[in-house]
Structure formats: structure tokens, C-alpha cells
Design an enzyme around this catalytic site. Sequence first.
Site, PDB file in Angstrom:
ATOM      1  CB  SER A 162      -1.045   0.037   1.243  1.00  0.00           C
ATOM      2  OG  SER A 162      -1.768   1.053   1.102  1.00  0.00           O
ATOM      3  CB  THR A 163       1.261   4.090   2.409  1.00  0.00           C
ATOM      4  OG1 THR A 163      -0.060   4.130   2.567  1.00  0.00           O
ATOM      5  CG2 THR A 163       2.002   5.383   2.410  1.00  0.00           C
ATOM      6  CG  HIS A 186      -4.142  -0.893  -0.848  1.00  0.00           C
ATOM      7  ND1 HIS A 186      -3.733  -0.932   0.340  1.00  0.00           N
ATOM      8  CD2 HIS A 186      -4.788  -1.896  -1.223  1.00  0.00           C
ATOM      9  CE1 HIS A 186      -4.130  -2.066   0.895  1.00  0.00           C
ATOM     10  NE2 HIS A 186      -4.739  -2.898  -0.176  1.00  0.00           N
ATOM     11  CG  MET A 244      -1.945   3.475   7.540  1.00  0.00           C
ATOM     12  SD  MET A 244      -0.575   3.635   8.538  1.00  0.00           S
ATOM     13  CE  MET A 244      -1.705   4.637   9.829  1.00  0.00           C
ATOM     14  CG  ASP A 255      -5.587  -5.273   2.495  1.00  0.00           C
ATOM     15  OD1 ASP A 255      -6.353  -6.656   2.864  1.00  0.00           O
ATOM     16  OD2 ASP A 255      -5.521  -5.034   1.183  1.00  0.00           O
TER      17      ASP A 255
END
Length: 330
Positions: free
Chosen positions: A149-150, A175, A269, A272
Site C-alpha cells: 500500500s503506502t 492499493h 498502512m 490488509d
Amino acid sequence: MVFRELLVQNLNRDPAIRVVATARDPYEARDAIIAYKPDVMTLDVELPRMNGIEFLRKLMPQYPLPVVVISSLSDKVFDALNVGAVDFVAKPAVSSREQLEAFIQNELLVKIKIASTANISRIKQKAMQQEQSVLPPKGSDLVVAIGASTGGTEAIFSVVQNFGTDIPGVVIVQHMPPGFTNMYAKRLDNQCRVTVKEAETGDQVKPGHVLIAPGGDRHMRLVKVNGVYQVECKAGPKVNGHCPSVDVLFDSVARVAGPRALGIILTGMGGDGAKGLLEMRRAGARTIGQDESTCVVYGMPKVAYDLGAVEYQEKLQDVAKRAYAVLGRM
């Protein structure tokens, strides 16, 4: 001008955020950064006097700080991430003040808060380039699944650029808003030895090929059709706040590939992918998690590690090397 004013008003409504300065161009922004030392900066790619990417390139070595880019649908956002931005949001096509305020409150504000926790040392560094040893010939029944993600766009690139055409089929959930995943896949395809594309239902998972889940409202799952691995991209509700979800992908890999899979969880973050990685390990798969020191945000890998889902914890620059070592023994 209107967007900037609304941005300030809406961000200041949040008790955890205070806007200390605004700037019309990079020169004003530089002076404000020196004067106010902000925790996070939002940045448009298109700016007067100097574009946002060039500004980042000049700014980061001297004044590193977390930056969230606000961008229209353009692959320039990946240039911004490449030179140090932590994350980005897609600039909305809105027709009312209410819609714009909803975007700020529901998307941008969340990204800013996540960016405030980013690892600054990772913003200043580029992962080391490493050549990997060639795998011995393998069948097509091995699968590599990656979730991030991030900070993940650069982390994934750091790993995938070290994959050769001998790597088993790779499936990835990063993401990202719709539209950007296709541009990101094309960018990786141009820069890496493997073939990379945005996934579509029916795409085969085969050696030397990487499939990236499309951003939007569809989850990507691994399936097996007539003995051949494929992906299935179907609409569904968000899982862990995301669609596509890393957990959904990892769960499907655990069911379909079991011990013939390798799971990798990178910077991001939240949690997930952590439970899905644990399911993979319980099914006999091998697993790798990115370590804290090289994560932009040590969220997803930490949750996975704490659950016992991570077999090997590695620095980002060592993930591909470990993947090759593990796959060579499977």
C-alpha cells in the site's frame, strides 16, 4: 485558488491537523518549509515557475519531508513517487463544493495522516540495485503473490526490477485508484525484464509475467482452470477498507496454490494482507515481509509479522534475493 482555500478550510476542521502555510509556487513553498518546518506537504504536479517533480527532486536532498501528491490521471505521479513523494490522490472531477469537500475529508485527509507516520529515512534513499542468480528451470505450478500500500509503488519496483524471465508467475495487489494501475503496469513493463500488465479475468499466471490488480471496485483472485493458473477480477465490497484487497488475493492463493506459493508483504498502512499471508503460511506457502527500517509505513508487514505470518523478514533491497533463494528450494 478556490481549491486551495477549500483545502485549507477543510483540513483545519480536523483537530489533528493544522495548516501552517500555503504557497502558489515551489519558490514560496521552499521558503515556507524553511520557516514552518511542516510535518507533511501536499503538492500538485502542475505548478507555475517549476513543475512539482523538479521541485521534489531539488527539495528532498536538503529538506526531506513526507509529501502527498494531488494529481490528475497522469503517469507523472509515478515520477513524483520515484523522487520522494510518499503517496498520491487522484484529483477528482467534481461539479460542486460538497463533492470537493467530501474528497478532501474522505480521501486526502486520510492520506495526509498516513504520510505523517512515514519513515523519512526511506524517503531519502533509493533501494540498492542487486543482480539475482538465475533460477533452475521450474514448472508453471509456482506462484508469487505480492501485496503493498503506502510506499508500495517504489517498493514493488525495487523488487520486480530484480526479477528475471525465470521468475514464476507473479500476482500483485497495490492499493491505487482506478486508471493509475494500468499506467503503473505499463511503466514497470518498460523498466523491467519481466512482462507486466494490468490484470483481466482469464489472464494466465505464467513464468516471467506479472499481473497487477486493476484499481477500482474489483478484487483479484487466483483460480485454476483446466490445470492452469489464471486470475479472476470480480466486483465486490471493500475488504479491510480496500478494493482490490491484498487479503482477498492471498486467501485465494492459499486455497489454490497452497505450498507451491510464495507470499510477499511490503510497506503499507493498516493490516490488509496480514491474515491472508498467515493463511498462505498455514497452507504451506513460504512468506517474506519487508522490515521496519526500509518501510515507508511499517503497518501491513508489522501486523503480518506479529501474527506469525512472516517466515523471513528482509530489508527491501534483499527481498528479491530471498525470493530467489526460497523459490530455488521449492
